[in-house]
Design an enzyme around this catalytic site. Structure first.
Site, mmCIF file in Angstrom:
data_model
loop_
_atom_site.group_PDB
_atom_site.id
_atom_site.type_symbol
_atom_site.label_atom_id
_atom_site.label_comp_id
_atom_site.label_asym_id
_atom_site.label_seq_id
_atom_site.Cartn_x
_atom_site.Cartn_y
_atom_site.Cartn_z
ATOM 1 N N TRP A 1 1.468 7.676 -2.201
ATOM 2 C CA TRP A 1 2.225 8.883 -1.871
ATOM 3 C C TRP A 1 1.905 9.445 -0.490
ATOM 4 O O TRP A 1 2.617 10.317 0.012
ATOM 5 C CB TRP A 1 2.063 9.940 -2.941
ATOM 6 N N GLY A 2 0.867 8.965 0.168
ATOM 7 C CA GLY A 2 0.597 9.378 1.539
ATOM 8 C C GLY A 2 1.373 8.577 2.561
ATOM 9 O O GLY A 2 1.409 8.928 3.747
ATOM 10 N N PHE B 1 1.693 0.146 7.864
ATOM 11 C CA PHE B 1 1.895 -1.246 7.472
ATOM 12 C C PHE B 1 0.625 -2.084 7.622
ATOM 13 O O PHE B 1 0.679 -3.296 7.794
ATOM 14 C CB PHE B 1 3.032 -1.832 8.308
ATOM 15 N N ASP C 1 0.843 -1.201 0.000
ATOM 16 C CA ASP C 1 0.000 0.000 0.000
ATOM 17 C C ASP C 1 0.878 1.251 0.000
ATOM 18 O O ASP C 1 0.607 2.211 0.707
ATOM 19 C CB ASP C 1 -0.915 0.003 1.234
#
Length: 489
Positions: free
Chosen positions: A329-330, A369, A326
């Site tokens: 860009w965040g 994560f 995942d």
């Protein structure tokens, strides 16, 4: 500071004729966390040393399957994240529980938490046992070195004065606050009320996320004589964890309302939680601003971003079969040194080989994560995304949505397995983001090199393969300053 939404419905495992439940054998996750009679710590050591002494078995958690589903929307390309409505599942190795009650009663976990004392072992932190088993919530307290939950005010007072707390951001599951030099993420769990429209995380999920963070934290660079086979500083530093209970502290409410007045919060007001609500507080280093809001200055900074992310993923692949799954860009934080220069470097070790890379004064930290897959040595932690079809139904041509679909094709919905190519597709996504931002300082030659690099990425099967690409050849070197492209092939 965003998080992937928690699963709303649980998947199903079958054992013989038994159906419609899932077993969380959390004891297997804890097997390799070192137990010792004395609490030893130093600020330079990792939070946990992964060793071989087993801990106590957990009580199996049986969760009935729900038919609830949740709509997943994307407001703008790369803006919103896919939600994970599946269940994090643990695949343990064999585990025996004979005599473990005595082990736990006599020993305590070795950590480097600031809350520990170095003088005498603290036997009071071990929660009471029922027979030879502990609940997930008791194990969580044990890992956090607590005998009982504390208040949020007590946790935050460890790092700053209440009036200095500032809210930094929010996610589906909670809030992020600056507390002194740390960032504290407050996430409610085990409650019956919805949090921002989502089912709250359970103790089992929180415990697994804590242990996953600790496994990655154990990769932090070698210090002193502690030479590691694989090490890097590319994952956000975990400094502490606290289990808290009770109402939100007024200082946090004030910080939350200041943020709401300035930016308009999309989250429920913290006063909506009951006075008995439980929270986990993740205390982390301050990694800076996320890539969505961070402006790279030039092509060298773009290459620095790409090489640091690639190297970090490559190290974690080698150490624990890590896949982020995942990495939008965040979930990449960036910080720039006050006086950057082209000769600044970052050091990492991969399969025993000590390497350096030029950073041009840019530092990256990978976070969040929730969807990740990792092998701790005795258990595989992963989220079964097959239970969340909405995750793969984002708009066509949306880079983030397309990346989820690429992962699905790679894994063939077998999310337990090791598929390091999922890291590669997120690196492709990252190159697309850099190109999409169209930095004014980029030349046409820079664009061509990035596009050629992206094309070559498609042929690689892991981040380690990507690290050997010629795109990084003038950035990387070993201790003898030899080109890494020769060393890694």
């Amino acid at each position: 500071m965003e998080e992937s939404p928690s699963p709303k419905n649980f998947g199903t495992w079958s054992r013989g004729m038994e159906q419609n439940y899932i077993v969380h054998d959390l004891s297997a996750i804890l097997e390799r966390w070192k137990i010792s009679k004395h609490a030893i710590f130093a600020s330079s050591k990792p939070l946990f040393d992964i060793m071989e002494t087993p801990l106590v078995p957990s009580i199996h958690s049986y969760c009935s399957r729900s038919n609830n589903t949740l709509h997943n929307s994307y407001k703008t390309p790369e803006k919103d994240r896919g939600s994970a409505h599946s269940t994090r599942r643990t695949i343990p190795s064999g585990f025996t529980d004979n005599g473990l009650k005595n082990i736990v009663n006599e020993t305590s976990i070795v950590t480097s938490f600031s809350k520990l004392s170095t003088e005498e072992p603290n036997d009071t932190i071990v929660p009471s046992l029922s027979g030879e088993a502990m609940t997930a919530s008791s194990q969580l307290l044990l890992v956090c070195r607590q005998s009982a939950p504390i208040t949020l005010a007590e946790a935050f007072s460890t790092y700053c004065k209440p009036e200095s707390i500032v809210k930094l951001g929010e996610g589906t599951f909670g809030e992020a606050f600056r507390a002194g030099s740390t960032v504290c993420k407050v996430v409610p769990f085990d409650g019956t009320s919805l949090v921002n429209g989502e089912t709250q995380k359970k103790s089992e999920e929180v415990l697994e996320e804590v242990l996953l963070c600790l496994t990655l934290n154990n990769l932090r660079s070698d210090r002193g004589d502690n030479v590691k086979e694989n090490s890097c500083d590319g994952f956000i530093e975990a400094k502490d964890f606290w289990v808290c209970q009770g109402p939100y502290d007024p200082s946090l409410i004030s910080a939350w309302e200041d943020w709401d007045a300035e930016r308009g919060s999309e989250n429920d007001h913290p006063n909506d939680f009951s006075s008995e609500q439980c929270y986990i507080v993740f205390v982390q280093g301050d990694g800076g601003r996320d890539l969505e809001k961070f402006a790279l200055l030039d092509y060298n900074e773009a290459r620095s971003l790409l090489v640091q992310v690639t190297a970090s993923l490559a190290v974690a692949e080698s150490a624990c079969e890590f896949e982020h799954r995942d990495l939008h860009w965040g979930n990449i934080l960036l910080d720039r040194d006050e006086m950057p220069n082209k000769n600044q470097t970052m050091t990492f070790t991969i399969q025993g080989k000590r390497m350096c890379t030029r950073t041009f004064g840019l530092n990256i930290s990978i976070i969040d994560f929730t969807l990740s897959r990792i092998n701790t040595g005795d258990a595989v932690l992963f989220l079964d995304l097959s239970a969340d079809p909405a995750l793969f139904e984002g708009p066509k041509q949306d880079k983030q949505a397309e990346t989820y679909r690429k992962m699905k094709r790679i894994t063939k919905d077998y999310w337990e397995g090791s598929f390091p190519k999922t890291n590669v597709v997120w690196l492709v996504y990252l190159v697309d983001i850099v190109l999409q931002k169209r930095y004014s300082t980029f030349t046409s030659k820079d664009d061509r090199e990035l596009r050629a690099f992206k094309k070559r990425l498609a042929s690689y099967d892991s981040a380690r393969d990507c690290l050997a690409d010629s795109f990084f050849s003038d950035l990387l070197s070993d201790e003898d300053t030899q080109p890494s492209s020769l060393l890694l092939l």
